[in-house]
Design a protein around this motif. Structure first.
Motif, mmCIF file in Angstrom:
data_model
loop_
_atom_site.group_PDB
_atom_site.id
_atom_site.type_symbol
_atom_site.label_atom_id
_atom_site.label_comp_id
_atom_site.label_asym_id
_atom_site.label_seq_id
_atom_site.Cartn_x
_atom_site.Cartn_y
_atom_site.Cartn_z
ATOM 1 N N HIS A 24 0.860 -1.180 0.170
ATOM 2 C CA HIS A 24 0.079 -0.099 -0.122
ATOM 3 C C HIS A 24 0.742 1.191 -0.169
ATOM 4 O O HIS A 24 0.516 2.408 0.397
ATOM 5 C CB HIS A 24 -0.967 0.157 1.206
ATOM 6 N N GLU A 26 2.340 4.698 -1.066
ATOM 7 C CA GLU A 26 2.079 5.731 -1.786
ATOM 8 C C GLU A 26 3.170 6.902 -1.875
ATOM 9 O O GLU A 26 3.870 7.037 -1.020
ATOM 10 C CB GLU A 26 0.464 6.200 -1.257
ATOM 11 N N ARG A 34 -2.513 13.125 3.682
ATOM 12 C CA ARG A 34 -3.166 12.432 4.326
ATOM 13 C C ARG A 34 -2.859 12.696 5.926
ATOM 14 O O ARG A 34 -3.866 12.676 6.700
ATOM 15 C CB ARG A 34 -2.550 10.855 4.208
ATOM 16 N N LEU A 78 -12.400 9.424 4.321
ATOM 17 C CA LEU A 78 -12.643 9.230 2.996
ATOM 18 C C LEU A 78 -11.585 10.173 2.141
ATOM 19 O O LEU A 78 -10.968 9.753 1.289
ATOM 20 C CB LEU A 78 -13.992 9.360 2.388
ATOM 21 N N GLY A 81 -7.304 9.670 1.812
ATOM 22 C CA GLY A 81 -6.765 8.807 1.002
ATOM 23 C C GLY A 81 -7.308 7.624 0.607
ATOM 24 O O GLY A 81 -8.428 7.520 1.281
ATOM 25 N N ARG A 82 -6.867 7.034 -0.185
ATOM 26 C CA ARG A 82 -7.291 5.731 -0.439
ATOM 27 C C ARG A 82 -7.479 4.553 0.629
ATOM 28 O O ARG A 82 -6.715 4.727 1.483
ATOM 29 C CB ARG A 82 -6.534 5.074 -1.386
ATOM 30 N N HIS A 84 -8.818 0.571 1.734
ATOM 31 C CA HIS A 84 -8.684 -0.825 1.291
ATOM 32 C C HIS A 84 -9.816 -1.629 2.002
ATOM 33 O O HIS A 84 -9.887 -1.615 3.503
ATOM 34 C CB HIS A 84 -7.327 -1.591 1.090
#
Length: 240
Positions: A24, A26, A34, A78, A81-82, A84
């Protein structure tokens, strides 16, 4: 013949100890962003949480505060950042979405907390701290309080085990996010909520570390909080 001790040990390892493989990583710019979004969300959410749980039971402002708090956790989680969903180990040495394991862990947590309520109910000052929270359901709309509880459970996991877990880095993420979760909950001034946050934070944090996502923590948190809302009042009334 199946060895129950080995089965239990293997389950614990798969659900709480051995992380599934993932990457993960980034870019630094996204990671810094973030952290900023997470810090702002944490401050705003903690203030709203403290203010909401100080609203007298039966006051309609509690519903507004609860929904506003959920909105902050969800939006911050949300926006940071992304996120999972995560994966879980299977018996076939493969991977699947984490559903069965968090269901089992939720059932275990519910059993432990319910047993603990039997003890707490016999200690007036501890029972009083629990009542401060449960009174919102006793004197308000149980259905609406339950809905707010579920939405906030989802929001807390999206933020604390989602955005915050990713923002603190890979070292000591479980310990750091649990400590922050406890401190944020301590803003309510309620000791029992802080204790619950410590235990729940460790459990869901371990799930997040293993699965790499928020689905398992969400399932466990929502089932646990729903059960506590419905089970604790009659248990406390029974033992007092």
């Amino acid at each position: 013949m199946t060895n129950p001790v080995r089965e239990l040990r293997d389950f614990a390892a798969a659900a709480l100890v051995e992380p599934v493989p993932r990457d993960h990583t980034e870019p630094d710019a996204l990671f810094r962003r973030r952290r900023v979004v997470t810090a702002v969300t944490l401050v705003v959410g903690s203030v709203i949480l403290g203010a909401t749980l100080r609203i007298p039971p039966g006051d309609d402002l509690f519903y507004i505060g609860g929904l506003g708090l959920a909105a902050v956790w969800i939006a911050g989680g949300l926006a940071a950042g992304r996120l999972h969903l995560g994966w879980a180990h299977t018996r076939e040495e493969g991977f699947a979405r984490p559903v069965v394991q968090p269901l089992a862990l939720a059932a275990l947590a519910i059993g432990i907390f319910t047993a603990g309520a039997v003890v707490v109910g016999q200690i007036p000052w501890l029972a009083g701290a629990v009542d401060e929270v449960l009174d919102h359901a006793r004197y308000g709309s149980l259905g609406l309080i339950w809905a707010i509880t579920v939405i906030n459970g989802i929001g807390e996991e999206l933020f604390f085990r989602g955005a915050l877990f990713a923002a603190v880095g890979r070292r000591h993420a479980l310990a750091i996010t649990t400590a922050v979760y406890v401190l944020a909950t301590a803003a309510t001034g309620n000791l029992m909520l802080a204790v619950a946050a410590l235990l729940l934070g460790l459990l869901t944090g371990a799930q997040r570390r293993v699965t790499g996502g928020v689905l398992a923590p969400i399932i466990t948190h929502v089932l646990w909080s729903s059960a506590m809302l419905l089970l604790l009042p009659p248990v406390l009334d029974l033992v007092r």
